[in-house]
Write a protein that holds these residues in place. Structure first.
Motif, PDB file in Angstrom:
ATOM      1  N   ASP A  49       0.828  -1.216   0.000  1.00  0.00           N
ATOM      2  CA  ASP A  49       0.000   0.000   0.000  1.00  0.00           C
ATOM      3  C   ASP A  49       0.856   1.257   0.000  1.00  0.00           C
ATOM      4  O   ASP A  49       0.506   2.270  -0.623  1.00  0.00           O
ATOM      5  CB  ASP A  49      -0.918   0.025   1.235  1.00  0.00           C
ATOM      6  N   ALA A  50       1.970   1.199   0.725  1.00  0.00           N
ATOM      7  CA  ALA A  50       2.853   2.373   0.840  1.00  0.00           C
ATOM      8  C   ALA A  50       3.914   2.412  -0.251  1.00  0.00           C
ATOM      9  O   ALA A  50       4.687   3.376  -0.325  1.00  0.00           O
ATOM     10  CB  ALA A  50       3.521   2.387   2.209  1.00  0.00           C
ATOM     11  N   GLY A  51       3.969   1.376  -1.088  1.00  0.00           N
ATOM     12  CA  GLY A  51       4.984   1.334  -2.140  1.00  0.00           C
ATOM     13  C   GLY A  51       6.387   1.149  -1.600  1.00  0.00           C
ATOM     14  O   GLY A  51       7.352   1.666  -2.179  1.00  0.00           O
ATOM     15  N   LEU A  52       6.504   0.387  -0.499  1.00  0.00           N
ATOM     16  CA  LEU A  52       7.798   0.188   0.143  1.00  0.00           C
ATOM     17  C   LEU A  52       8.133  -1.294   0.202  1.00  0.00           C
ATOM     18  O   LEU A  52       7.280  -2.150  -0.023  1.00  0.00           O
ATOM     19  CB  LEU A  52       7.775   0.764   1.564  1.00  0.00           C
ATOM     20  N   THR A  53       9.377  -1.591   0.543  1.00  0.00           N
ATOM     21  CA  THR A  53       9.800  -2.962   0.784  1.00  0.00           C
ATOM     22  C   THR A  53      10.351  -3.047   2.200  1.00  0.00           C
ATOM     23  O   THR A  53      10.547  -2.031   2.879  1.00  0.00           O
ATOM     24  CB  THR A  53      10.890  -3.406  -0.212  1.00  0.00           C
ATOM     25  N   ARG A  54      10.646  -4.250   2.630  1.00  0.00           N
ATOM     26  CA  ARG A  54      11.162  -4.431   3.987  1.00  0.00           C
ATOM     27  C   ARG A  54      12.507  -3.734   4.199  1.00  0.00           C
ATOM     28  O   ARG A  54      12.818  -3.317   5.318  1.00  0.00           O
ATOM     29  CB  ARG A  54      11.272  -5.929   4.301  1.00  0.00           C
ATOM     30  N   THR A  55      13.263  -3.583   3.165  1.00  0.00           N
ATOM     31  CA  THR A  55      14.560  -2.911   3.307  1.00  0.00           C
ATOM     32  C   THR A  55      14.418  -1.416   3.552  1.00  0.00           C
ATOM     33  O   THR A  55      15.397  -0.751   3.894  1.00  0.00           O
ATOM     34  CB  THR A  55      15.431  -3.157   2.064  1.00  0.00           C
ATOM     35  N   ASP A  56      13.211  -0.868   3.379  1.00  0.00           N
ATOM     36  CA  ASP A  56      12.969   0.540   3.683  1.00  0.00           C
ATOM     37  C   ASP A  56      12.688   0.777   5.165  1.00  0.00           C
ATOM     38  O   ASP A  56      12.616   1.930   5.599  1.00  0.00           O
ATOM     39  CB  ASP A  56      11.775   1.063   2.866  1.00  0.00           C
ATOM     40  N   LEU A  57      12.517  -0.284   5.926  1.00  0.00           N
ATOM     41  CA  LEU A  57      12.165  -0.133   7.336  1.00  0.00           C
ATOM     42  C   LEU A  57      13.377   0.287   8.166  1.00  0.00           C
ATOM     43  O   LEU A  57      14.482  -0.199   7.954  1.00  0.00           O
ATOM     44  CB  LEU A  57      11.610  -1.451   7.880  1.00  0.00           C
ATOM     45  N   THR A  58      13.130   1.173   9.122  1.00  0.00           N
ATOM     46  CA  THR A  58      14.187   1.622  10.027  1.00  0.00           C
ATOM     47  C   THR A  58      14.021   1.081  11.436  1.00  0.00           C
ATOM     48  O   THR A  58      14.951   1.129  12.239  1.00  0.00           O
ATOM     49  CB  THR A  58      14.214   3.161  10.085  1.00  0.00           C
ATOM     50  N   ALA A  59      12.824   0.565  11.761  1.00  0.00           N
ATOM     51  CA  ALA A  59      12.575  -0.026  13.079  1.00  0.00           C
ATOM     52  C   ALA A  59      11.260  -0.788  13.007  1.00  0.00           C
ATOM     53  O   ALA A  59      10.441  -0.567  12.109  1.00  0.00           O
ATOM     54  CB  ALA A  59      12.507   1.041  14.168  1.00  0.00           C
ATOM     55  N   VAL A  60      11.080  -1.670  13.974  1.00  0.00           N
ATOM     56  CA  VAL A  60       9.814  -2.385  14.133  1.00  0.00           C
ATOM     57  C   VAL A  60       9.325  -2.137  15.548  1.00  0.00           C
ATOM     58  O   VAL A  60      10.054  -2.380  16.517  1.00  0.00           O
ATOM     59  CB  VAL A  60       9.965  -3.895  13.888  1.00  0.00           C
ATOM     60  N   ALA A  61       8.106  -1.633  15.680  1.00  0.00           N
ATOM     61  CA  ALA A  61       7.484  -1.446  16.991  1.00  0.00           C
ATOM     62  C   ALA A  61       6.468  -2.561  17.201  1.00  0.00           C
ATOM     63  O   ALA A  61       5.794  -2.989  16.258  1.00  0.00           O
ATOM     64  CB  ALA A  61       6.789  -0.095  17.072  1.00  0.00           C
ATOM     65  N   VAL A  62       6.346  -3.025  18.436  1.00  0.00           N
ATOM     66  CA  VAL A  62       5.449  -4.153  18.692  1.00  0.00           C
ATOM     67  C   VAL A  62       4.772  -3.986  20.044  1.00  0.00           C
ATOM     68  O   VAL A  62       5.382  -3.539  21.015  1.00  0.00           O
ATOM     69  CB  VAL A  62       6.228  -5.489  18.620  1.00  0.00           C
ATOM     70  N   GLY A  63       3.491  -4.333  20.083  1.00  0.00           N
ATOM     71  CA  GLY A  63       2.753  -4.305  21.336  1.00  0.00           C
ATOM     72  C   GLY A  63       3.118  -5.482  22.216  1.00  0.00           C
ATOM     73  O   GLY A  63       3.173  -6.625  21.754  1.00  0.00           O
ATOM     74  N   THR A  64       3.372  -5.217  23.487  1.00  0.00           N
ATOM     75  CA  THR A  64       3.796  -6.273  24.418  1.00  0.00           C
ATOM     76  C   THR A  64       2.676  -6.735  25.346  1.00  0.00           C
ATOM     77  O   THR A  64       2.914  -7.494  26.273  1.00  0.00           O
ATOM     78  CB  THR A  64       4.995  -5.800  25.261  1.00  0.00           C
ATOM     79  N   GLY A  65       1.444  -6.291  25.098  1.00  0.00           N
ATOM     80  CA  GLY A  65       0.314  -6.765  25.877  1.00  0.00           C
ATOM     81  C   GLY A  65      -0.085  -5.806  26.987  1.00  0.00           C
ATOM     82  O   GLY A  65       0.185  -4.618  26.894  1.00  0.00           O
ATOM     83  N   PRO A  66      -0.687  -6.353  28.042  1.00  0.00           N
ATOM     84  CA  PRO A  66      -0.901  -7.767  28.308  1.00  0.00           C
ATOM     85  C   PRO A  66      -1.939  -8.385  27.392  1.00  0.00           C
ATOM     86  O   PRO A  66      -2.816  -7.705  26.876  1.00  0.00           O
ATOM     87  CB  PRO A  66      -1.373  -7.774  29.768  1.00  0.00           C
TER      88      PRO A  66
END
Length: 243
Positions: A49-66
């Motif tokens: 959708d954004a016209g990007l690939t994984r190599t364009d990523l600079t970080a990954v944020a993730v929810g830790t719950g609970p």
């Protein structure tokens, strides 16, 4: 350049934001028991959708719950694996923190007002956390909240009793789909968020990283998983005499 955000604490939510936190793309699936099957296609979809690939990523944020063990683990393992493969940072944010921040923005809360986030913990319980608003808009335009109590897991009636014993100094709003399951105890604000928004989670992660805060990715399970290894068999000595 972009930051990918994942949350599998409830439904499956994926978003891409730029390095300033602006939303580039987002998708979600209301899957509560098939997180593993849903997550990878959603990641591919938001990148497309954004016209990007994984190599364009600079970080990954993730929810830790609970959250329950299985669904939460899917998001955390995916985030860590992507970050390791790409050589980028993985940034953990409690999913309930992101919901509290989202509530401040959605409901126009002001400093001193309070938020209770309640999510579905199953077993007729809720995961909950209680916050006070510090600033409606802080660094990177992200609301700032402080944790007053939690996160914890309890019966909704017990959470309501806790609130009654320590009443809020100002307005208190209750948000989250856990509250909607038990309205007799936790009346939810109808305009508040029900589940985490992955884009908001990404913005919280970016603001906290800029402030030099630790962003651990340890999961907040709060209770043992439903499936456990069986205990080893115990030898019971024979009694009596042989016939």
């Amino acid at each position: 350049m972009a930051v990918l955000a994942l949350d599998t604490s409830a439904a499956v939510a994926v978003a891409l934001v730029d390095d300033d936190g602006a939303r580039l793309a987002a998708r979600s699936a209301d899957e509560r028991r098939r997180h593993a099957e849903s997550l990878a296609p959603l990641v591919d979809a938001v990148l497309a959708d954004a016209g990007l690939t994984r190599t364009d990523l600079t970080a990954v944020a993730v929810g830790t719950g609970p959250a329950p063990f299985t669904g939460l683990r899917v998001g955390l393992v995916t985030a860590r694996t992507l970050a390791l493969a790409l050589g980028i940072d993985v940034l953990g944010v409690p999913s309930v923190d992101a919901m509290a921040v989202q509530a401040v923005a959605d409901l126009g809360l002001t400093p001193g007002e309070e938020v209770l986030v309640a999510t579905d913990a199953r077993r007729k319980e809720v995961y909950w956390a209680h916050y006070r608003v510090v600033a409606h808009e802080g660094p990177h335009a992200v609301p700032v909240v402080e944790t007053l109590a939690g996160p914890g897991v309890d019966k909704a009636a017990d959470v309501a009793a806790r609130l009654a014993d320590a009443p809020a100094d100002g307005r208190l709003v209750v948000v989250g789909e856990g509250a909607t399951l038990y309205p007799e105890h936790l009346p939810a604000d109808e305009d508040g968020p029900l589940v985490p928004d992955a884009a908001v989670l990404a913005r919280v992660a970016l603001a906290r990283r800029a402030a030099g805060e630790d962003l651990p990715t340890e999961p907040l399970y709060l209770r043992r998983p439903d499936v456990q290894e069986p205990a080893p068999a115990r030898l019971v000595p024979a009694t009596g005499s042989p016939a």
